[in-house]
Design a protein around this motif. Structure first.
Motif, PDB file in Angstrom:
ATOM      1  N   GLY A   1       3.744   5.630  -4.472  1.00 39.08           N
ATOM      2  CA  GLY A   1       3.761   6.811  -3.626  1.00 39.08           C
ATOM      3  C   GLY A   1       2.898   7.924  -4.156  1.00 39.08           C
ATOM      4  O   GLY A   1       2.050   7.736  -5.035  1.00 39.08           O
ATOM      5  N   ASP A   2       3.134   9.102  -3.603  1.00 34.54           N
ATOM      6  CA  ASP A   2       2.448  10.307  -4.044  1.00 34.54           C
ATOM      7  C   ASP A   2       3.218  10.845  -5.247  1.00 34.54           C
ATOM      8  O   ASP A   2       4.201  11.567  -5.098  1.00 34.54           O
ATOM      9  CB  ASP A   2       2.410  11.318  -2.896  1.00 34.54           C
ATOM     10  N   ILE A   3       2.753  10.464  -6.425  1.00 37.80           N
ATOM     11  CA  ILE A   3       3.436  10.842  -7.662  1.00 37.80           C
ATOM     12  C   ILE A   3       3.126  12.294  -8.026  1.00 37.80           C
ATOM     13  O   ILE A   3       3.819  12.911  -8.817  1.00 37.80           O
ATOM     14  CB  ILE A   3       3.032   9.880  -8.801  1.00 37.80           C
TER      15      ILE A   3
ATOM     16  N   GLY B   1     -13.510  20.093  -7.515  1.00 43.82           N
ATOM     17  CA  GLY B   1     -14.560  19.416  -8.265  1.00 43.82           C
ATOM     18  C   GLY B   1     -14.090  18.339  -9.200  1.00 43.82           C
ATOM     19  O   GLY B   1     -14.907  17.700  -9.877  1.00 43.82           O
ATOM     20  N   ASN B   2     -12.798  18.088  -9.256  1.00 45.06           N
ATOM     21  CA  ASN B   2     -12.226  17.049 -10.111  1.00 45.06           C
ATOM     22  C   ASN B   2     -11.674  15.910  -9.270  1.00 45.06           C
ATOM     23  O   ASN B   2     -10.727  16.109  -8.495  1.00 45.06           O
ATOM     24  CB  ASN B   2     -11.088  17.619 -10.972  1.00 45.06           C
ATOM     25  N   ALA B   3     -12.239  14.729  -9.405  1.00 46.60           N
ATOM     26  CA  ALA B   3     -11.682  13.535  -8.778  1.00 46.60           C
ATOM     27  C   ALA B   3     -10.554  13.040  -9.672  1.00 46.60           C
ATOM     28  O   ALA B   3     -10.772  12.714 -10.835  1.00 46.60           O
ATOM     29  CB  ALA B   3     -12.761  12.467  -8.617  1.00 46.60           C
ATOM     30  N   GLN B   4      -9.339  12.974  -9.146  1.00 46.30           N
ATOM     31  CA  GLN B   4      -8.166  12.773  -9.987  1.00 46.30           C
ATOM     32  C   GLN B   4      -7.155  11.849  -9.323  1.00 46.30           C
ATOM     33  O   GLN B   4      -7.233  11.564  -8.129  1.00 46.30           O
ATOM     34  CB  GLN B   4      -7.512  14.119 -10.284  1.00 46.30           C
ATOM     35  N   VAL B   5      -6.202  11.399 -10.113  1.00 47.22           N
ATOM     36  CA  VAL B   5      -5.158  10.497  -9.643  1.00 47.22           C
ATOM     37  C   VAL B   5      -3.903  11.294  -9.322  1.00 47.22           C
ATOM     38  O   VAL B   5      -3.369  12.000 -10.176  1.00 47.22           O
ATOM     39  CB  VAL B   5      -4.836   9.426 -10.707  1.00 47.22           C
ATOM     40  N   LEU B   6      -3.435  11.181  -8.075  1.00 44.13           N
ATOM     41  CA  LEU B   6      -2.113  11.690  -7.709  1.00 44.13           C
ATOM     42  C   LEU B   6      -1.240  10.575  -7.145  1.00 44.13           C
ATOM     43  O   LEU B   6      -0.026  10.607  -7.281  1.00 44.13           O
ATOM     44  CB  LEU B   6      -2.219  12.815  -6.679  1.00 44.13           C
ATOM     45  N   ASP B   7      -1.870   9.603  -6.493  1.00 44.91           N
ATOM     46  CA  ASP B   7      -1.150   8.502  -5.850  1.00 44.91           C
ATOM     47  C   ASP B   7      -1.199   7.283  -6.775  1.00 44.91           C
ATOM     48  O   ASP B   7      -2.269   6.917  -7.271  1.00 44.91           O
ATOM     49  CB  ASP B   7      -1.809   8.170  -4.513  1.00 44.91           C
ATOM     50  N   GLN B   8      -0.044   6.666  -6.979  1.00 48.49           N
ATOM     51  CA  GLN B   8       0.009   5.552  -7.922  1.00 48.49           C
ATOM     52  C   GLN B   8       0.893   4.434  -7.386  1.00 48.49           C
ATOM     53  O   GLN B   8       1.805   4.665  -6.590  1.00 48.49           O
ATOM     54  CB  GLN B   8       0.551   6.019  -9.279  1.00 48.49           C
ATOM     55  N   ILE B   9       0.621   3.228  -7.862  1.00 49.25           N
ATOM     56  CA  ILE B   9       1.491   2.069  -7.647  1.00 49.25           C
ATOM     57  C   ILE B   9       1.834   1.529  -9.029  1.00 49.25           C
ATOM     58  O   ILE B   9       0.943   1.087  -9.764  1.00 49.25           O
ATOM     59  CB  ILE B   9       0.805   0.984  -6.796  1.00 49.25           C
ATOM     60  N   LEU B  10       3.104   1.608  -9.381  1.00 51.25           N
ATOM     61  CA  LEU B  10       3.562   1.137 -10.687  1.00 51.25           C
ATOM     62  C   LEU B  10       4.331  -0.165 -10.507  1.00 51.25           C
ATOM     63  O   LEU B  10       5.093  -0.322  -9.546  1.00 51.25           O
ATOM     64  CB  LEU B  10       4.442   2.182 -11.368  1.00 51.25           C
ATOM     65  N   VAL B  11       4.150  -1.084 -11.433  1.00 48.40           N
ATOM     66  CA  VAL B  11       4.714  -2.427 -11.283  1.00 48.40           C
ATOM     67  C   VAL B  11       5.524  -2.816 -12.508  1.00 48.40           C
ATOM     68  O   VAL B  11       5.277  -2.344 -13.618  1.00 48.40           O
ATOM     69  CB  VAL B  11       3.604  -3.467 -11.043  1.00 48.40           C
ATOM     70  N   SER B  12       6.497  -3.689 -12.285  1.00 44.45           N
ATOM     71  CA  SER B  12       7.342  -4.193 -13.360  1.00 44.45           C
ATOM     72  C   SER B  12       6.605  -5.268 -14.156  1.00 44.45           C
ATOM     73  O   SER B  12       5.562  -5.789 -13.726  1.00 44.45           O
ATOM     74  CB  SER B  12       8.640  -4.756 -12.782  1.00 44.45           C
TER      75      SER B  12
ATOM     76  N   ILE C   1      10.190   0.906  -4.210  1.00 45.00           N
ATOM     77  CA  ILE C   1      10.731   2.266  -4.265  1.00 45.00           C
ATOM     78  C   ILE C   1       9.610   3.217  -3.888  1.00 45.00           C
ATOM     79  O   ILE C   1       8.605   3.342  -4.603  1.00 45.00           O
ATOM     80  CB  ILE C   1      11.268   2.597  -5.671  1.00 45.00           C
ATOM     81  N   ALA C   2       9.772   3.881  -2.746  1.00 39.26           N
ATOM     82  CA  ALA C   2       8.760   4.805  -2.236  1.00 39.26           C
ATOM     83  C   ALA C   2       9.070   6.221  -2.707  1.00 39.26           C
ATOM     84  O   ALA C   2      10.197   6.710  -2.532  1.00 39.26           O
ATOM     85  CB  ALA C   2       8.718   4.752  -0.714  1.00 39.26           C
ATOM     86  N   ASN C   3       8.072   6.880  -3.273  1.00 44.68           N
ATOM     87  CA  ASN C   3       8.269   8.183  -3.901  1.00 44.68           C
ATOM     88  C   ASN C   3       7.313   9.236  -3.353  1.00 44.68           C
ATOM     89  O   ASN C   3       6.191   8.931  -2.936  1.00 44.68           O
ATOM     90  CB  ASN C   3       8.047   8.086  -5.419  1.00 44.68           C
ATOM     91  N   HIS C   4       7.768  10.468  -3.400  1.00 45.32           N
ATOM     92  CA  HIS C   4       6.894  11.626  -3.185  1.00 45.32           C
ATOM     93  C   HIS C   4       7.436  12.724  -4.085  1.00 45.32           C
ATOM     94  O   HIS C   4       8.307  13.503  -3.692  1.00 45.32           O
ATOM     95  CB  HIS C   4       6.894  12.051  -1.721  1.00 45.32           C
TER      96      HIS C   4
ATOM     97  N   ALA D   1       0.822  -1.202   0.000  1.00 45.27           N
ATOM     98  CA  ALA D   1       0.000   0.000   0.000  1.00 45.27           C
ATOM     99  C   ALA D   1       0.854   1.249   0.000  1.00 45.27           C
ATOM    100  O   ALA D   1       2.014   1.231   0.416  1.00 45.27           O
ATOM    101  CB  ALA D   1      -0.923   0.013   1.220  1.00 45.27           C
ATOM    102  N   THR D   2       0.249   2.346  -0.462  1.00 44.63           N
ATOM    103  CA  THR D   2       0.842   3.665  -0.326  1.00 44.63           C
ATOM    104  C   THR D   2      -0.180   4.574   0.327  1.00 44.63           C
ATOM    105  O   THR D   2      -1.371   4.523   0.011  1.00 44.63           O
ATOM    106  CB  THR D   2       1.290   4.243  -1.681  1.00 44.63           C
ATOM    107  N   TYR D   3       0.284   5.415   1.258  1.00 49.92           N
ATOM    108  CA  TYR D   3      -0.637   6.251   2.018  1.00 49.92           C
ATOM    109  C   TYR D   3       0.064   7.545   2.427  1.00 49.92           C
ATOM    110  O   TYR D   3       1.033   7.524   3.184  1.00 49.92           O
ATOM    111  CB  TYR D   3      -1.118   5.499   3.256  1.00 49.92           C
ATOM    112  N   ASN D   4      -0.419   8.669   1.914  1.00 51.36           N
ATOM    113  CA  ASN D   4       0.081   9.983   2.312  1.00 51.36           C
ATOM    114  C   ASN D   4      -0.681  10.407   3.567  1.00 51.36           C
ATOM    115  O   ASN D   4      -1.889  10.647   3.514  1.00 51.36           O
ATOM    116  CB  ASN D   4      -0.133  10.993   1.182  1.00 51.36           C
TER     117      ASN D   4
END
Length: 608
Positions: free
Chosen positions: A522-524, A561-572, A467-470, A307-310
């Motif tokens: 992480g929080d991309i 008013g925009n539901a959007q993606v900032l947090d992501q989990i990217l996989v190999s 790899i944890a990112n912000h 999981a990732t959690y800000n």
């Protein structure tokens, strides 16, 4: 008004000489027999009379603002012209509490000004105002001009015209086309009394006593009541910010999916924190939609849950530890590995050289145990003091939590705040030179920004690299309602460089071991369709797993008013090809007025 609101509203439209647009100055006062409010507003975003002194401008007061630094009132002409591009309303900036009331018929003398909320450097549109006014009340108790209806039929589906290339992409000089572009429609109503009816809330009430509704209930709708921001050309034209001229205590605490039933009406303003805003004299009645916080599935015995959690600037003085712990245990079902972003040092924003976050993390771990969760262990690397951005003195960083009963961490000495972690090949397998370690910390891409944290984990005999990112925030980008269309996204420059560095590190691992299980999360701070995400994904080294969800479910954050993606989990590729990947954006924060973080956590489950 209460101080919580005053500080925000004061920043919205406080008049300042440095925030006005240069214009031709007319030295002879313009008189009432030739100048009406629609003459002042004109057919473009800036007044043809900017800089001119006007006299005997008449109208009916439709709203009065007595708080903050933007004190004044809205004036509307009850006898409009036939041009839909010219607004019949204007804001009169008085600087002190105005001595008028709604329903007063007044005449105003003053100077026409174009004020840019937040300053010219923001790229915001300007608000046409009458400043330094002399106001004469002619009569009181008059009927207020009927509110113009703003609804799905009246707001065009195309958001904004392309800016004039000869004016650096500005739309200010373009003639308004209110039947063609949504922003032109709103601008043609600037300062006028408008109304919306039975509108759904698409961004919850925030600490500044404002929320967002949509007048287009079917526009990119989520099943939970929001509006998804799915591309740079789908800005959700029905979004409108709602504030109130009433008491803060009377403002509804609304969640996404709730409804403002009945009529919400008042002047249409423009501010630096969202653009066009209905400042209500009349608020609709809140009807709760019954939105509940989501809970994900618990991982099976052979599944690894990551999981990732800000946790939004968590420090030992916060009162949210129990709530965060409950979210991790009950809503996320105790993932095996949790990448935490925005963990602050042991005394939070006190800037005294402290960099350790041991107290912060251990307090969270204890709260998780008390909530019935596992006894998590943790790893991190302390930053160099005041070098990683965020709240001054806070020294935010990423932290790995992991459940030692389910997964082990491979400790390998050598990782510190300034030493770059490398990749070696040992007996045909990739291996980090330090674990935990920081990815390329000396790279200019990470200046005043959080450095990625890399670590090796072992689950049921399988090594997984995490790899944890912000990444760099979107601060400094022009808003969607900017005078420049399309708006500039200046923050991308650093974020793209950061994404390049992370992708290069993942590529090192995959060159050492083609089938390595690698997760970058992480929080991309950028969307799944953005160039940042494309750079991270590279030539297939990674893939953003949120794209496994239907488009209507792809969001982790709710903004204007925009539901959007900032947090992501990217996989190999090895994880993506496993065909057993499950992804869940667990909506527990972003849609709620009583959120403990502004981000929703993300969970990935797969079988290594």
């Amino acid at each position: 008004m209460p101080s919580k609101r005053t500080a925000r509203i004061g920043a919205l439209t406080v008049a300042a000489v440095c925030s006005t647009i240069s214009a031709v100055v007319l030295t002879t006062p313009a008189h009432a027999d030739t100048v009406h409010i629609h003459d002042i507003q004109g057919t473009t975003r800036t007044s043809p009379l900017a800089g001119a002194k006007v006299t005997d401008v008449s109208g009916i007061v439709t709203g009065v603002r007595t708080y903050g630094s933007s004190k004044g009132f809205w004036l509307q002409d009850p006898t409009p012209d036939a041009d839909p591009a010219t607004s019949e309303g204007v804001f009169v900036f008085t600087s002190s509490a105005p001595k008028v009331a709604v329903g007063d018929a007044v005449t105003v003398a003053g100077t026409v000004s174009e004020f840019v909320p937040g300053g010219v450097s923001t790229g915001n549109q300007s608000v046409t105002e009458i400043t330094k006014p002399t106001v004469t009340v002619v009569s009181s108790g008059n009927a207020v001009p009927a509110a113009t209806v703003v609804d799905a039929r009246s707001v065009p589906d195309v958001y904004a015209p392309a800016g004039d290339t000869a004016a650096s992409g500005s739309v200010n000089g373009l003639t308004l086309e209110p039947t063609k572009y949504a922003l032109d429609r709103y601008e043609s109503l600037e300062g006028m009394n408008v109304q919306v009816t039975d509108t759904r809330v698409v961004t919850a009430t925030d600490p500044y006593t404002e929320l967002w509704v949509t007048v287009k209930p079917r526009e990119n709708a989520t099943h939970r009541g929001g509006s998804v921001y799915g591309s740079y050309t789908s800005q959700n034209t029905g979004r409108l910010q709602i504030q109130s001229l009433g008491a803060t205590a009377d403002f509804p605490a609304a969640n996404v999916g709730d409804k403002l039933a009945g009529t919400t009406a008042g002047p249409l303003d423009y501010n630096q924190f969202g653009g066009y805003t209905l400042v209500a004299n009349q608020l609709g009645t809140l009807q709760k939609g019954g939105l509940e916080r989501e809970t994900t599935h618990r991982q099976a015995r052979g599944e690894l849950a990551v999981a990732t959690y800000n946790v939004e600037n968590l420090d030992p003085g916060d009162a949210t530890f129990e709530a965060h712990a409950s979210a991790i245990v009950n809503n996320l079902k105790s993932p095996d590995i949790v990448s935490l972003e925005e963990i602050q040092d042991d005394n939070g924003a006190t800037d005294d050289g402290t960099v350790s976050a041991a107290r912060t993390v251990q307090k969270l771990i204890a709260a998780i145990s008390a909530a019935g969760g596992p006894a998590y262990d943790w790893r991190s690397v302390d930053p160099v003091n005041d070098q990683d951005g965020g709240e001054p003195g806070g020294n935010i960083r990423q932290v790995f939590l992991f459940n030692p009963e389910r997964v082990s961490f491979t400790d390998r000495a050598g990782g510190d705040s300034t030493t770059a972690v490398g990749v070696t090949k040992v007996r045909g397998k990739a291996q980090l030179t330090a674990s935990p370690g920081r990815v390329d910390p000396a790279n200019e891409a990470w200046k005043s920004s959080r450095k990625p944290l890399a670590g090796e984990f072992v689950f049921r005999g399988h090594t997984v690299f995490v790899i944890a990112n912000h990444l760099n925030s979107k601060g400094g980008d022009q808003g969607l309602t900017s005078q420049y269309q399309p708006p500039a996204r200046s923050s991308e420059v650093q974020r793209h460089a950061q994404a390049t560095a992370v992708n290069a590190f993942v590529d090192e691992i995959l060159k050492a071991q083609k089938n390595a299980d690698v997760i970058a999360l992480g929080d991309i701070n950028d969307f799944e369709f953005s160039d940042t995400a494309k750079i991270l994904e590279g030539d297939g080294e990674l893939w953003s797993a949120i794209k496994s969800l239907p488009k209507s479910e792809r969001y982790t954050y709710d903004y204007q008013g925009n539901a959007q993606v900032l947090d992501q989990i990217l996989v190999s590729p090895s994880i993506r090809r496993g065909c057993d990947l499950e992804y869940d954006s667990v909506h527990i924060n972003s849609e709620f007025s009583d959120q403990i973080s502004d981000h929703d956590p993300q969970v990935l489950r797969f079988r290594p």
